[in-house]
Structure formats: structure tokens, C-alpha cells
Design an enzyme around this catalytic site. Structure first.
Site, PDB file in Angstrom:
ATOM      1  N   HIS A 166      -5.856   4.265   3.306  1.00  0.00           N
ATOM      2  CA  HIS A 166      -6.516   3.969   4.580  1.00  0.00           C
ATOM      3  C   HIS A 166      -7.049   2.554   4.508  1.00  0.00           C
ATOM      4  CE1 HIS A 166      -8.602   4.994   8.378  1.00  0.00           C
ATOM      5  NE2 HIS A 166      -9.469   4.084   7.954  1.00  0.00           N
ATOM      6  N   CYS A 167      -6.603   1.706   5.421  1.00  0.00           N
ATOM      7  CA  CYS A 167      -6.985   0.292   5.406  1.00  0.00           C
ATOM      8  C   CYS A 167      -8.007   0.032   6.506  1.00  0.00           C
ATOM      9  CB  CYS A 167      -5.759  -0.594   5.613  1.00  0.00           C
ATOM     10  SG  CYS A 167      -6.151  -2.358   5.637  1.00  0.00           S
TER      11      CYS A 167
END
Length: 325
Positions: A166-167
Site C-alpha cells: 500500500h503506497c
């Protein structure tokens, strides 16, 4: 109707049978069957994660690009006496910046491959027509049947297919459907960072030989501060995005996500060759569309065929094995 067997994990025949629970959650009326159907239907809807941290990071990303745009145009290019130099570099920088922001927007607003919520019902499992001895897994957090190579994201609150990570900078997971756009985002940011650094170096060299007052429409101290900040920003993001770009390309070529490497979940699936994995990730045979954030992933799209699954209650067990008899 037959369901793909590759979603379910084969297990030893010695495990016990599982029944249905009584948790009162409603399942979706229409649930896709195959992996391609899930990808095509979920990717067509608008996707946006309401995470404060992610939204702030995404806004900061755009502001940093706009700052670089301001310094490049108003400090270096417009005051330049060389018109050809200004036009060529201005066109190149603005094109790369536009593609970077477009890739960022696509990565942020594209469904990364979320599994439909609440499909872990007895009716849905029966409709899969699984073979005896096979087992399916329910995610206890989002109450969905968890396919192979899917992981639950605590920020997106969904199970994501081939989730890499997850960025927060794109306020989204990097998964099966949007990995191309994330790769393009890191590539274009690295390119504009490199381009801005080269222009800063040339600008300093020219200004040392000439009068600083003729190098910029700003005062010499303000010009130096703006260029130093741009140099620091460009160097920082060049290193960061280059590493991310290399990591993502390596993950695609090895057919192994970051989470799978971290958890040691390797060797559980038949890996595809590097070039074939690249074609799947970027949407088809090699072409200029690989570099375009506006080109869809055509090879992942299919003509979905849905069937209606009766509504039912979410099963209680997290592991459901198909009875041998």
C-alpha cells in the site's frame, strides 16, 4: 457452471469438514466467477480510498511537481536568452510532468484488484462446484472468499489480488490492476527529477559566467534558494523513485510481489516467464501503449458472464474444505 480450480488450494484429505455459520451479513446478489470477470467488473467502477494520510501525501506529491514546474519555467527557461533551449526543455519537462501526474491519478483512482466484499456465503461456495478435498479460505476481516495470492489491506479494508504494497503517495494499494500505472508514475517522476537536475547544473554554470541579475527575473539570493531547493527535491525523488521503479520491474519479472517475498510465500504457484509477465502487467505485446497511462489493460479484459447467487449469511469458518464424499 464450472469455476476455475486455481483459486482454491488443494489440501490433504485428512482434514475435517466445515459447515455454515450464522453471522448475519448479506452477500452481493451478483458475484463474478472467474478471475477475469472479477478484474474487469471491479476495475470499471470509480475507486478512491478515503484515508487522510494518503490524501495528504497525494496532495504533497502534486504540490512538489508544481513547485518544480514553477522553478523550471520562471527561474530557468523563461529568462533564458536561448529560445531553442527554452522551447525544447520546456516541452520535454512539461510532457514528462503531465504523464507523471496522469499516471499518479490512474494509480490512485484504479481498483487495484479488490475481491468483492461479503461473498463468503454457503450459496456462493456451492455454486463454485469445487472438487472433494479442495479448500477455500475466508478473509475474517472483509468476509470474502480469498483467492490465491490475495492479501488483505488494512487501509483499503479489502482483499487485493497480487497486492505488492500500500503506497501512501498514490493513496492506494499497488496490485494486479494498477501496477502498470504505478510503474509509469515512478518512471516519469525519476525522469523529470533527472531532467531538472541537469537543467539546474547548466543554469548554475551559465550564471557563474554571466551576471546573476540577467539569469533570472528574481533576485540572486531568491534564485539561488529556489534552485537549491529544486536540486534537493530532484535528487531525493530521483533516488527514491528509481529504487521503486527497479523494485517493481523486478517484482513483475520474477512474478513475485513484495508481500509474497516478505512472507516467504514463494513456490506455491507456477511462475510465468519474465517477458510474459511484463505483457500481462502492461496490457499486451510491447508497444508505445506501455508508456501511456491512458492505455487500458486490454489483455485483462474479457466479456464477463455473470450468474445470480442467492443471498445468504456469511459463513462462520475461515477455512472451508469440500467433503470427500
Amino acid at each position: 457452471m464450472k469455476s476455475p480450480v486455481h483459486r482454491c488450494r488443494d489440501v490433504e484429505h485428512g482434514r475435517g469438514q466445515a459447515g455454515a455459520g450464522t453471522t448475519c451479513l448479506q452477500a452481493e446478489q451478483r458475484i463474478p466467477i472467474s478471475k477475469d470477470v472479477i478484474t474487469s467488473t471491479s476495475a470499471s467502477a470509480m475507486w478512491f480510498i478515503r484515508d487522510v494520510c494518503g490524501i495528504v501525501c497525494a496532495v504533497i506529491t502534486w504540490l512538489l511537481v508544481f513547485y518544480a514546474e514553477f522553478v523550471v519555467l520562471f527561474v530557468m527557461l523563461l529568462p533564458s536568452k536561448n529560445l531553442t533551449y527554452s522551447i525544447v526543455n520546456g516541452t520535454l519537462f512539461n510532457t514528462l510532468a503531465f504523464l507523471a501526474l496522469a499516471s499518479h491519478l490512474r494509480a490512485m483512482c484504479t481498483d487495484p484488484g479488490a475481491v468483492p466484499k461479503g461473498n463468503a456465503t454457503k450459496e456462493y461456495i456451492e455454486s463454485l462446484q469445487l472438487k472433494p478435498g479442495q479448500v477455500v479460505y475466508k478473509c475474517p476481516k472483509c468476509c470474502s472468499i480469498k483467492p490465491d495470492r490475495a492479501h488483505h489491506c488494512s487501509v483499503c479494508k479489502r482483499c487485493i489480488r497480487k497486492m505488492d504494497h500500500h503506497c501512501p503517495w498514490v493513496n492506494n494499494c499497488v496490485g494486479e490492476n494498477n501496477q502498470k500505472y504505478f510503474v509509469l508514475f515512478t518512471m516519469y517522476i525519476a525522469l523529470i527529477s533527472l531532467h531538472s537536475l541537469v537543467m539546474v547544473i547548466f543554469h548554475f554554470l551559465n550564471c557563474f559566467e554571466d551576471d546573476w541579475t540577467k539569469c533570472s527575473s528574481f533576485s540572486p539570493p531568491a534564485t539561488v534558494i529556489l534552485l537549491i531547493l529544486l536540486c534537493f527535491e530532484g535528487l531525493l525523488f530521483l533516488i527514491f523513485t528509481s529504487v521503486m521503479f527497479g523494485t517493481q520491474v523486478h517484482s513483475i519479472c520474477t512474478d513475485e510481489t513484495g508481500i509474497e517475498r516478505l512472507k516467504g510465500e514463494t513456490g506455491r504457484w507456477g511462475k510465468v516467464p519474465c517477458w510474459e509477465a511484463m505483457q500481462v502487467a502492461f496490457g499486451g505485446p510491447f508497444s508505445l501503449s506501455w508508456c501511456s497511462p491512458f492505455a487500458g489493460l486490454s489483455c485483462k479484459k474479457s466479456h464477463p458472464e455473470h450468474f445470480t447467487v442467492p443471498q445468504g449469511e456469511i459463513i462462520e469458518e475461515d477455512v472451508i474444505e469440500i467433503p470427500l464424499d
